[in-house]
Design a protein around this motif. Structure first.
Motif, PDB file in Angstrom:
ATOM      1  N   PRO A  84       0.805  -1.228   0.000  1.00 27.86           N
ATOM      2  CA  PRO A  84       0.000   0.000   0.000  1.00 27.86           C
ATOM      3  C   PRO A  84       0.834   1.272   0.000  1.00 27.86           C
ATOM      4  O   PRO A  84       0.414   2.300  -0.547  1.00 27.86           O
ATOM      5  CB  PRO A  84      -0.835  -0.115   1.286  1.00 27.86           C
ATOM      6  CG  PRO A  84      -0.141  -1.118   2.126  1.00 27.86           C
ATOM      7  CD  PRO A  84       0.533  -2.061   1.181  1.00 27.86           C
ATOM      8  N   VAL A  85       2.033   1.221   0.582  1.00 30.60           N
ATOM      9  CA  VAL A  85       2.894   2.402   0.625  1.00 30.60           C
ATOM     10  C   VAL A  85       3.494   2.676  -0.751  1.00 30.60           C
ATOM     11  O   VAL A  85       3.476   3.812  -1.253  1.00 30.60           O
ATOM     12  CB  VAL A  85       4.006   2.232   1.676  1.00 30.60           C
ATOM     13  CG1 VAL A  85       4.929   3.442   1.683  1.00 30.60           C
ATOM     14  CG2 VAL A  85       3.400   2.020   3.060  1.00 30.60           C
ATOM     15  N   THR A  86       4.034   1.636  -1.380  1.00 33.24           N
ATOM     16  CA  THR A  86       4.638   1.815  -2.701  1.00 33.24           C
ATOM     17  C   THR A  86       3.583   2.220  -3.732  1.00 33.24           C
ATOM     18  O   THR A  86       3.844   3.044  -4.608  1.00 33.24           O
ATOM     19  CB  THR A  86       5.362   0.542  -3.172  1.00 33.24           C
ATOM     20  OG1 THR A  86       4.430  -0.554  -3.193  1.00 33.24           O
ATOM     21  CG2 THR A  86       6.502   0.197  -2.240  1.00 33.24           C
ATOM     22  N   PHE A  87       2.369   1.680  -3.599  1.00 38.78           N
ATOM     23  CA  PHE A  87       1.329   2.012  -4.569  1.00 38.78           C
ATOM     24  C   PHE A  87       0.839   3.446  -4.407  1.00 38.78           C
ATOM     25  O   PHE A  87       0.328   4.043  -5.354  1.00 38.78           O
ATOM     26  CB  PHE A  87       0.153   1.039  -4.457  1.00 38.78           C
ATOM     27  CG  PHE A  87      -0.788   1.121  -5.631  1.00 38.78           C
ATOM     28  CD1 PHE A  87      -0.376   0.671  -6.885  1.00 38.78           C
ATOM     29  CD2 PHE A  87      -2.047   1.657  -5.495  1.00 38.78           C
ATOM     30  CE1 PHE A  87      -1.227   0.750  -7.971  1.00 38.78           C
ATOM     31  CE2 PHE A  87      -2.911   1.745  -6.580  1.00 38.78           C
ATOM     32  CZ  PHE A  87      -2.501   1.284  -7.824  1.00 38.78           C
ATOM     33  N   THR A  88       1.009   4.010  -3.218  1.00 39.55           N
ATOM     34  CA  THR A  88       0.663   5.414  -3.025  1.00 39.55           C
ATOM     35  C   THR A  88       1.539   6.305  -3.910  1.00 39.55           C
ATOM     36  O   THR A  88       1.047   7.229  -4.572  1.00 39.55           O
ATOM     37  CB  THR A  88       0.846   5.818  -1.551  1.00 39.55           C
ATOM     38  OG1 THR A  88      -0.001   5.014  -0.732  1.00 39.55           O
ATOM     39  CG2 THR A  88       0.499   7.290  -1.341  1.00 39.55           C
ATOM     40  N   VAL A  89       2.825   6.014  -3.945  1.00 38.59           N
ATOM     41  CA  VAL A  89       3.750   6.782  -4.785  1.00 38.59           C
ATOM     42  C   VAL A  89       3.437   6.542  -6.267  1.00 38.59           C
ATOM     43  O   VAL A  89       3.415   7.479  -7.072  1.00 38.59           O
ATOM     44  CB  VAL A  89       5.208   6.396  -4.475  1.00 38.59           C
ATOM     45  CG1 VAL A  89       6.172   7.203  -5.348  1.00 38.59           C
ATOM     46  CG2 VAL A  89       5.519   6.636  -3.001  1.00 38.59           C
ATOM     47  N   ILE A  90       3.190   5.289  -6.613  1.00 43.65           N
ATOM     48  CA  ILE A  90       2.866   4.959  -8.004  1.00 43.65           C
ATOM     49  C   ILE A  90       1.575   5.659  -8.428  1.00 43.65           C
ATOM     50  O   ILE A  90       1.454   6.130  -9.567  1.00 43.65           O
ATOM     51  CB  ILE A  90       2.751   3.432  -8.173  1.00 43.65           C
ATOM     52  CG1 ILE A  90       4.134   2.788  -8.007  1.00 43.65           C
ATOM     53  CG2 ILE A  90       2.162   3.071  -9.538  1.00 43.65           C
ATOM     54  CD1 ILE A  90       4.114   1.274  -7.975  1.00 43.65           C
ATOM     55  N   SER A  91       0.605   5.757  -7.521  1.00 44.06           N
ATOM     56  CA  SER A  91      -0.670   6.413  -7.840  1.00 44.06           C
ATOM     57  C   SER A  91      -0.477   7.888  -8.153  1.00 44.06           C
ATOM     58  O   SER A  91      -1.171   8.449  -9.016  1.00 44.06           O
ATOM     59  CB  SER A  91      -1.639   6.259  -6.670  1.00 44.06           C
ATOM     60  OG  SER A  91      -1.996   4.908  -6.492  1.00 44.06           O
ATOM     61  N   LEU A  92       0.459   8.537  -7.463  1.00 40.67           N
ATOM     62  CA  LEU A  92       0.768   9.932  -7.773  1.00 40.67           C
ATOM     63  C   LEU A  92       1.272  10.049  -9.209  1.00 40.67           C
ATOM     64  O   LEU A  92       0.853  10.938  -9.959  1.00 40.67           O
ATOM     65  CB  LEU A  92       1.822  10.465  -6.796  1.00 40.67           C
ATOM     66  CG  LEU A  92       2.347  11.879  -7.072  1.00 40.67           C
ATOM     67  CD1 LEU A  92       1.218  12.897  -7.040  1.00 40.67           C
ATOM     68  CD2 LEU A  92       3.432  12.259  -6.066  1.00 40.67           C
ATOM     69  N   ASN A  93       2.136   9.123  -9.607  1.00 40.03           N
ATOM     70  CA  ASN A  93       2.642   9.125 -10.982  1.00 40.03           C
ATOM     71  C   ASN A  93       1.530   8.873 -11.990  1.00 40.03           C
ATOM     72  O   ASN A  93       1.518   9.463 -13.082  1.00 40.03           O
ATOM     73  CB  ASN A  93       3.728   8.058 -11.137  1.00 40.03           C
ATOM     74  CG  ASN A  93       5.050   8.484 -10.531  1.00 40.03           C
ATOM     75  OD1 ASN A  93       5.457   9.630 -10.657  1.00 40.03           O
ATOM     76  ND2 ASN A  93       5.715   7.575  -9.843  1.00 40.03           N
ATOM     77  N   ILE A  94       0.602   7.984 -11.650  1.00 43.81           N
ATOM     78  CA  ILE A  94      -0.512   7.699 -12.556  1.00 43.81           C
ATOM     79  C   ILE A  94      -1.346   8.958 -12.775  1.00 43.81           C
ATOM     80  O   ILE A  94      -1.714   9.292 -13.908  1.00 43.81           O
ATOM     81  CB  ILE A  94      -1.384   6.557 -11.991  1.00 43.81           C
ATOM     82  CG1 ILE A  94      -0.609   5.229 -12.023  1.00 43.81           C
ATOM     83  CG2 ILE A  94      -2.673   6.421 -12.799  1.00 43.81           C
ATOM     84  CD1 ILE A  94      -1.323   4.088 -11.329  1.00 43.81           C
ATOM     85  N   GLY A  95      -1.657   9.662 -11.689  1.00 45.48           N
ATOM     86  CA  GLY A  95      -2.441  10.889 -11.805  1.00 45.48           C
ATOM     87  C   GLY A  95      -1.739  11.947 -12.633  1.00 45.48           C
ATOM     88  O   GLY A  95      -2.351  12.598 -13.489  1.00 45.48           O
ATOM     89  N   LEU A  96      -0.441  12.119 -12.398  1.00 51.90           N
ATOM     90  CA  LEU A  96       0.330  13.085 -13.182  1.00 51.90           C
ATOM     91  C   LEU A  96       0.366  12.677 -14.652  1.00 51.90           C
ATOM     92  O   LEU A  96       0.330  13.530 -15.544  1.00 51.90           O
ATOM     93  CB  LEU A  96       1.743  13.198 -12.631  1.00 51.90           C
ATOM     94  CG  LEU A  96       1.871  13.821 -11.234  1.00 51.90           C
ATOM     95  CD1 LEU A  96       3.319  13.740 -10.749  1.00 51.90           C
ATOM     96  CD2 LEU A  96       1.383  15.274 -11.229  1.00 51.90           C
ATOM     97  N   GLY A  97       0.436  11.370 -14.898  1.00 54.03           N
ATOM     98  CA  GLY A  97       0.426  10.877 -16.282  1.00 54.03           C
ATOM     99  C   GLY A  97      -0.886  11.172 -16.978  1.00 54.03           C
ATOM    100  O   GLY A  97      -0.904  11.548 -18.163  1.00 54.03           O
ATOM    101  N   ILE A  98      -2.002  11.032 -16.261  1.00 55.96           N
ATOM    102  CA  ILE A  98      -3.317  11.331 -16.837  1.00 55.96           C
ATOM    103  C   ILE A  98      -3.395  12.810 -17.210  1.00 55.96           C
ATOM    104  O   ILE A  98      -3.848  13.176 -18.303  1.00 55.96           O
ATOM    105  CB  ILE A  98      -4.437  10.959 -15.846  1.00 55.96           C
ATOM    106  CG1 ILE A  98      -4.510   9.431 -15.683  1.00 55.96           C
ATOM    107  CG2 ILE A  98      -5.785  11.503 -16.318  1.00 55.96           C
ATOM    108  CD1 ILE A  98      -5.432   8.980 -14.574  1.00 55.96           C
ATOM    109  N   GLY A  99      -2.955  13.681 -16.301  1.00 57.99           N
ATOM    110  CA  GLY A  99      -2.961  15.117 -16.580  1.00 57.99           C
ATOM    111  C   GLY A  99      -2.053  15.475 -17.740  1.00 57.99           C
ATOM    112  O   GLY A  99      -2.414  16.285 -18.604  1.00 57.99           O
TER     113      GLY A  99
END
Length: 435
Positions: free
Chosen positions: A35-50
């Protein structure tokens, strides 16, 4: 899209497999990190969408120069934000994992893994956001090749760094993080070379402060809600991991294996969540709402049938899968139990994910964010917790399934109402034009 996502997710699955050979404590430790590593990955996913949304619009308008500036700004923004998040995470390793109910005997393994992983996450941000630039330009093949190569490198180096070969000492669980670091460093160098030199899709310099502020503002306007929605998932996952931890290290180990298998089992859902939105956006823009409704419904029908097939395969192969990832009998039994229950709800979970991505495509990111909050903190966590109180660990697993069913119904009804409103607005606008 499927190939690239499979290879991206293979990092965690391959790490889990080789770490499982070290023992149950090490497997439980790496399960706590998810869950901790996926939190960081999720930030990257959101930035990628934008990033993809902004650059795609600029290229469509013929503004290549602005697109290059925004591509560079997006990469700079991702490095800055991920570095800040990683630094905070590094300083708070012990408090964070204590909150997750990690026992003291697991913390040394968690520290070994996360201390390297946080450093490597900075290099992950570059290929993830850089690949979004390529997809915005219509190239989905190259990002898949980059991620596939990174996954292959990680898989090849895992046993070398974990168990040691020749002059390279055995690093144990930390070796898995080192292998990931090398793979992501390679991917970062590759994507920067492609964008700056080979394709000339970014400017080969750092932006001025004025340029950076403009590009960051545009990307964050879309990326922040998307990142927020994505980051809610690991937060809820952290709560669930803490709940599972009350049943012991064996339960956490099984839960971690199940979560990584879920990523692979849901790969078609995730690929569709990237390919359905452009179709919806284009048809909404053309006021062809009937096509939007048809595409949405046929995608949901397909995913429900597909995930039922996936569930059947996982259930039939559950004993064999458990034997691969677990040396201890109790862990293997819990993995088998997980695979017999939880994947039954993956189809309904697909309805939820695809509905959220459709709302983003309809320029309603806040609606998607609200639905994500409802999904995780009204249904997923409370229902699973209630199930655990009533029926222990099997009840927790069944709670996952029930929560997905309830949320799928809410998501479907919400989308139908939103689409009906857009249809009405479109008709009203056409009547005004006619008058």
């Amino acid at each position: 899209m499927i190939l690239g996502m499979v290879m991206m997710m293979s990092f965690g699955l391959v790490d889990t497999f080789f770490v499982s050979l070290l023992g149950t404590d090490q497997l439980a430790a790496i399960s706590f990190t998810f869950p901790v590593t996926f939190t960081v990955i999720s930030l990257n996913i959101g930035l990628g969408i934008g990033t993809s949304a902004i650059i795609g619009k600029l290229l469509g308008a013929g503004a290549q120069k602005d697109a290059k500036l925004h591509a560079t700004g997006s990469l700079m923004l991702s490095v800055i934000l991920v570095s800040a998040l990683a630094a905070i995470g590094y300083l708070l390793i012990d408090p964070i994992f204590h909150l997750l109910n990690a026992s003291d005997n697991l913390l040394p393994y968690i520290r070994d893994y996360m201390s390297v992983w946080y450093l490597s996450s900075v290099f992950l941000s570059l290929p993830m956001v850089g690949n979004s630039v390529l997809r915005a330009c219509g190239d989905t093949r190259t990002p898949s090749i980059i991620m596939a190569t990174g996954g292959a490198l990680n898989a090849a180096m895992d046993p070398i760094f974990i168990f040691g070969v020749g002059p390279i000492p055995a690093m144990g669980i930390q070796g898995a993080a080192v292998a990931t670091f090398v793979a992501w460093l390679f991917g970062a160098a590759w994507i920067i070379w492609l964008l700056a030199v080979r394709r000339e899709l970014m400017v080969p310099r750092l932006l001025t402060m004025a340029e950076f502020k403009e590009s960051a503002r545009d990307v964050l306007r879309i990326g922040l809600p998307a990142a927020g929605a994505n980051m809610l998932t690991p937060i809820a996952g952290a709560v669930m991991t803490a709940l599972v931890a009350t049943y012991g290290a064996e339960a956490v180990a099984a839960w971690g294996v199940g979560n990584r298998l879920e990523s692979i089992a849901s790969i078609i859902i995730l690929a569709l969540s990237m390919t359905l939105p452009p179709l919806i956006s284009q048809n909404v823009g053309a006021n062809l709402h009937e096509r939007v409704e048809a595409a949405y419904k046929i995608t949901l029908k397909f995913i429900l049938v597909w995930q039922l097939v996936v569930y059947t395969l996982l259930w039939l192969l559950s004993d064999w899968i458990a034997a691969i990832f677990a040396n201890e009998k109790e862990v293997a039994q819990l993995i088998t139990l997980f695979l017999a229950i939880v994947p039954l709800g993956y189809g309904m979970q697909g309805v939820v994910i695809l509905t959220n991505s459709s709302f983003n495509a309809m320029h309603m990111p806040m609606t998607a964010l609200v639905l994500s909050i409802i999904r995780l903190f009204v249904f997923f966590v409370p229902v699973s917790y209630a199930g655990s109180l009533l029926f222990d660990i099997p009840g927790l697993f069944w709670g996952n399934v029930v929560a997905n069913i309830l949320m799928a119904v809410v998501s479907f009804i919400s989308f139908k109402r939103a689409l009906a409103r857009q249809k009405a607005q479109s008709v009203a606008s056409e009547e005004e034009v006619t008058l």
